[in-house]
Design an enzyme around this catalytic site. Structure first.
Site, PDB file in Angstrom:
ATOM      1  N   HIS B 131       0.868  -1.181   0.000  1.00  9.80           N
ATOM      2  CA  HIS B 131       0.000   0.000   0.000  1.00  9.80           C
ATOM      3  C   HIS B 131       0.908   1.236   0.000  1.00  9.80           C
ATOM      4  CE1 HIS B 131      -2.756   2.954   1.890  1.00  9.80           C
ATOM      5  NE2 HIS B 131      -3.751   2.155   1.578  1.00  9.80           N
ATOM      6  N   ASP B 208       3.135  -4.634   8.091  1.00 13.35           N
ATOM      7  CA  ASP B 208       1.943  -3.813   7.916  1.00 13.35           C
ATOM      8  C   ASP B 208       0.749  -4.747   8.109  1.00 13.35           C
ATOM      9  OD1 ASP B 208      -0.309  -2.594   6.937  1.00 13.35           O
ATOM     10  OD2 ASP B 208       0.634  -1.755   5.150  1.00 13.35           O
ATOM     11  N   GLN B 211      -4.383  -5.149   6.956  1.00 14.47           N
ATOM     12  CA  GLN B 211      -5.358  -6.101   6.417  1.00 14.47           C
ATOM     13  C   GLN B 211      -5.324  -7.452   7.127  1.00 14.47           C
ATOM     14  OE1 GLN B 211      -7.744  -5.306   4.419  1.00 14.47           O
ATOM     15  NE2 GLN B 211      -6.988  -3.307   3.796  1.00 14.47           N
ATOM     16  N   LYS B 234     -10.370  -0.639  10.642  1.00 13.69           N
ATOM     17  CA  LYS B 234     -10.535  -1.857   9.837  1.00 13.69           C
ATOM     18  C   LYS B 234     -10.868  -3.072  10.698  1.00 13.69           C
ATOM     19  CE  LYS B 234      -7.235  -0.286   6.331  1.00 13.69           C
ATOM     20  NZ  LYS B 234      -7.924   0.134   5.106  1.00 13.69           N
ATOM     21  N   CYS B 372      -4.839   2.539  -3.583  1.00 13.69           N
ATOM     22  CA  CYS B 372      -3.597   3.047  -2.994  1.00 13.69           C
ATOM     23  C   CYS B 372      -2.442   2.094  -3.235  1.00 13.69           C
ATOM     24  CB  CYS B 372      -3.740   3.313  -1.498  1.00 13.69           C
ATOM     25  SG  CYS B 372      -4.925   4.580  -1.119  1.00 13.69           S
TER      26      CYS B 372
HETATM   27  C1  LIG Z   1      -2.233  -2.860   3.526  1.00 12.63           C
HETATM   28  C2  LIG Z   1      -2.566  -1.492   4.040  1.00 12.63           C
HETATM   29  N1  LIG Z   1      -1.626  -0.723   4.597  1.00 12.63           N
HETATM   30  C3  LIG Z   1      -1.880   0.496   5.073  1.00 12.63           C
HETATM   31  C4  LIG Z   1      -3.136   1.044   5.002  1.00 12.63           C
HETATM   32  C5  LIG Z   1      -3.365   2.423   5.521  1.00 12.63           C
HETATM   33  O1  LIG Z   1      -4.235   2.422   6.603  1.00 12.63           O
HETATM   34  P1  LIG Z   1      -4.790   3.784   7.202  1.00 12.63           P
HETATM   35  O2  LIG Z   1      -5.308   4.574   6.048  1.00 12.63           O
HETATM   36  O3  LIG Z   1      -5.860   3.343   8.136  1.00 12.63           O
HETATM   37  O4  LIG Z   1      -3.646   4.446   7.885  1.00 12.63           O
HETATM   38  C6  LIG Z   1      -4.163   0.302   4.435  1.00 12.63           C
HETATM   39  C7  LIG Z   1      -5.520   0.861   4.327  1.00 12.63           C
HETATM   40  O5  LIG Z   1      -6.117   1.009   3.313  1.00 12.63           O
HETATM   41  C8  LIG Z   1      -3.870  -0.996   3.928  1.00 12.63           C
HETATM   42  O6  LIG Z   1      -4.823  -1.733   3.366  1.00 12.63           O
END
Ligand SMILES: Cc1ncc(COP(=O)(O)O)c(C=O)c1O
Lengths: 150, 414
Positions: B131, B208, B211, B234, B372
């Protein structure tokens, strides 16, 4: 309520499938880029000018049906027009898709482009329809930067 | 309700759905079918009530007052930290840093660990399916320090090439940062192996968990990751709150990136002594109701059972893969062997944005776009995908509704 059939009219679907002027020009006078970062729509617009008049026009890029059909119909609409005429159409078109004017009573320049009036009921899609017009606006205004709908 | 579904996984999905008020909403005159869970999950009544109750009966600033409410709010907020510690099986509350979310947590590590330990010529390894939140902070760090970003490539199914990863690891590597589960492809990465290989060279690993936290039981000590980041929103919790887990040995060495209240012990104009962990890395009044709401959300998920959730979601994924993947013209993007309940797809000659609009008219919420993860789109040669992502409150009937609506999309563009 928003009506899908208003958005995806046959003419729009046809232009999406067989976009007009989907080509690169050999000798463009103006090349302008436009992006819609949210959905990844991208257009490269080229104009060949004869003085103040658009002699030929071509676009390339990728995008959703609304942005592609809008680009296709935009190119058809601007061919043979002066910069001032194009600005007037672009202005009305963008106002129409934002729901700021009623094309039936308040437009003088839109003609067939009125079929995009249904876009106003789909706020997430206004940027898609407006992208090609924002791009041609920038092209005729001589903007040095790529257009971004963000 | 599909009775077979209930039997296999032991989840009473009908009862669970009753706990999520939003699931009874209508969208465009149709019952809401919410299949955008990878973007954010819906919230159960108990979380909504907890947040309400906080403001109605407990609101006060934390770590400050001697008065009753302040002590109450502090107890609730620190209680949430303890719930999270147990949820992750961290060794200590000191290892649980509240952040704004995953993005904030990764940025904290990049800025703090990065500033202290990474210099010109060092290397940072990420993967091809990250992401943007796990790409850009490292790129920024590389710009500031002259370090170099290395990327583990993947195959056409969306699986990381582990031989390539092994080749990338070197004495120059200073950190590895990878997603446990890809948000755009659904791939579950072999993080145990990734961590093992990095540790063999004394390289710390950030996972990370944005998910993975909603779907997989994670024990940070068993996994042995050095950092684990996830977002409250999430996992059925509120937005604006998330967690950075870090091994105490690392967090102790990391300088604060924000100064202010709460993160200090003594301040004079000559010198400031920083507070102990976790407060050293939490400057300012925190997102109190967010932390408390997140604690409640985790209790809720645990009351259902992460294992049961994972098993049921896997059934949904298998069913959707068959039903949606079987539609003529549909191509699945992300076909890894190990997957979480994310189904990314494209349809020949139809842009995902148009799919999204037509589904929306049917009351079905999916994500259409680059998720993203623009490098992932580029890798698969598509400008965007449509993505349905499932939670434990979704049903096979909803997947059938998606399939019917997709047939309609194909008809419109026929
Ligand atoms: C794999 C992953 N990393 C990071 C994020 C970023 O999360 P947040 O926008 O809640 O900081 C997301 C969210 O879409 C994600 O799916």
């Amino acid at each position: 309520m928003a009506d899908l059939n208003e958005l995806y009219q046959q003419v729009i679907l046809d232009h999406n499938k067989k976009p007009r002027n989907f080509k690169a020009l050999e000798t463009p006078s103006i090349t302008q880029e436009g992006h819609n970062p949210l959905c990844g729509d991208h257009i490269t617009l080229q104009l060949e000018m004869d003085g103040d008049v658009v002699k030929d026009v071509g676009f390339q890029g990728s995008g959703c049906a609304i942005s592609k059909a809008s680009s296709s119909m935009m190119t058809a609409a601007v061919k043979g027009k002066t910069k001032a005429e194009i600005e007037a159409i672009a202005d009305e078109f963008i106002k129409m898709v934002r729901g700021e004017i009623d094309p039936e009573t308040e437009s003088n320049h839109l003609g067939r482009l009125k079929i995009f009036a249904g876009v106003k009921d789909f706020p997430a899609r206004v940027k898609c329809a407006a992208l090609s017009w924002r791009t041609v606006q920038a092209a005729v205004e001589g903007s040095p930067d790529a257009v971004s709908t963000e | 309700m599909n009775t077979q579904t209930q039997k296999v996984s032991g989840l009473d999905v009908a009862a669970i759905r009753q706990e999520f008020p939003i699931l009874s909403e209508q969208v465009n005159g149709k019952p809401l079918v919410y299949l955008d869970n990878a973007a954010t999950s819906q919230k159960p009544q108990c979380v909504i009530d907890t947040i309400n109750h906080y403001y109605a009966a407990q609101n006060s600033n934390v770590h400050r007052g001697v008065h009753y409410l302040s002590q109450l709010a502090t107890r609730e907020y620190e209680g949430a930290r303890d719930i999270i510690k147990k949820f992750l099986n961290a060794a200590s509350d000191k290892e649980i840093i509240f952040t704004k979310g995953t993005t904030d947590a990764i940025n904290l590590v990049a800025m703090s660990y990065g500033r202290k330990f990474i210099k010109e010529g060092d290397e940072i390894i990420i993967s091809a399916m990250e992401h943007h939140a796990n790409i850009v902070p490292w790129q920024m760090l590389c710009e500031q320090t002259g370090a170099v970003l290395r990327v583990i490539p993947m195959n056409d199914d969306g699986e990381l090439l582990m031989e390539e990863y092994e080749k990338l690891l070197s004495p120059k590597t200073k950190i590895v940062a990878v997603a446990y589960v890809s948000n755009s492809l659904g791939t579950i990465n072999p993080v145990h192996r990734i961590i093992e290989l990095a540790h063999a060279q004394d390289v710390p690993v950030l996972i990370d968990g944005a998910q993975s936290a909603p779907h997989l039981k994670v024990d940070v000590r068993e996994l042995d990751c050095d950092f684990y980041a996830f977002s409250g929103h999430k996992v059925c919790g509120p937005t604006g709150i998330g967690v950075l887990y870090g091994k105490q040995q690392w967090l102790e060495q990391m300088p604060p990136v924000q100064g202010g209240g709460d993160m200090i012990k003594v301040v004079t104009f000559e010198k400031t002594t920083y507070n102990d962990l976790p407060y050293k890395l939490e400057a300012g009044t925190p997102h109190i109701e967010g932390g408390i709401g997140l604690g409640r959300a985790i209790q809720y998920l645990e009351s259902i059972g992460l294992d049961k959730i994972a098993a049921y979601e896997h059934e949904l994924l298998e069913y959707a893969t068959e039903v949606i993947g079987g539609i003529k013209g549909v191509r699945l993007i992300g076909t890894a062997n190990q997957k979480a309940s994310v189904l990314s797809f494209v349809i020949d000659d139809i842009h995902p944005h148009d799919i999204g609009t037509i589904l929306d008219q049917e009351g079905i919420a999916v994500r259409a776009g680059h998720h993203c993860a623009q490098p992932v789109m580029k890798r698969f040669g598509v400008p965007a995908t449509a993505r349905a992502s499932f939670a434990f409150y979704n049903t096979k009937e909803e997947i059938d509704a998606l399939a019917t609506a997709l047939q309609k999309v194909i008809e419109v563009f026929g």
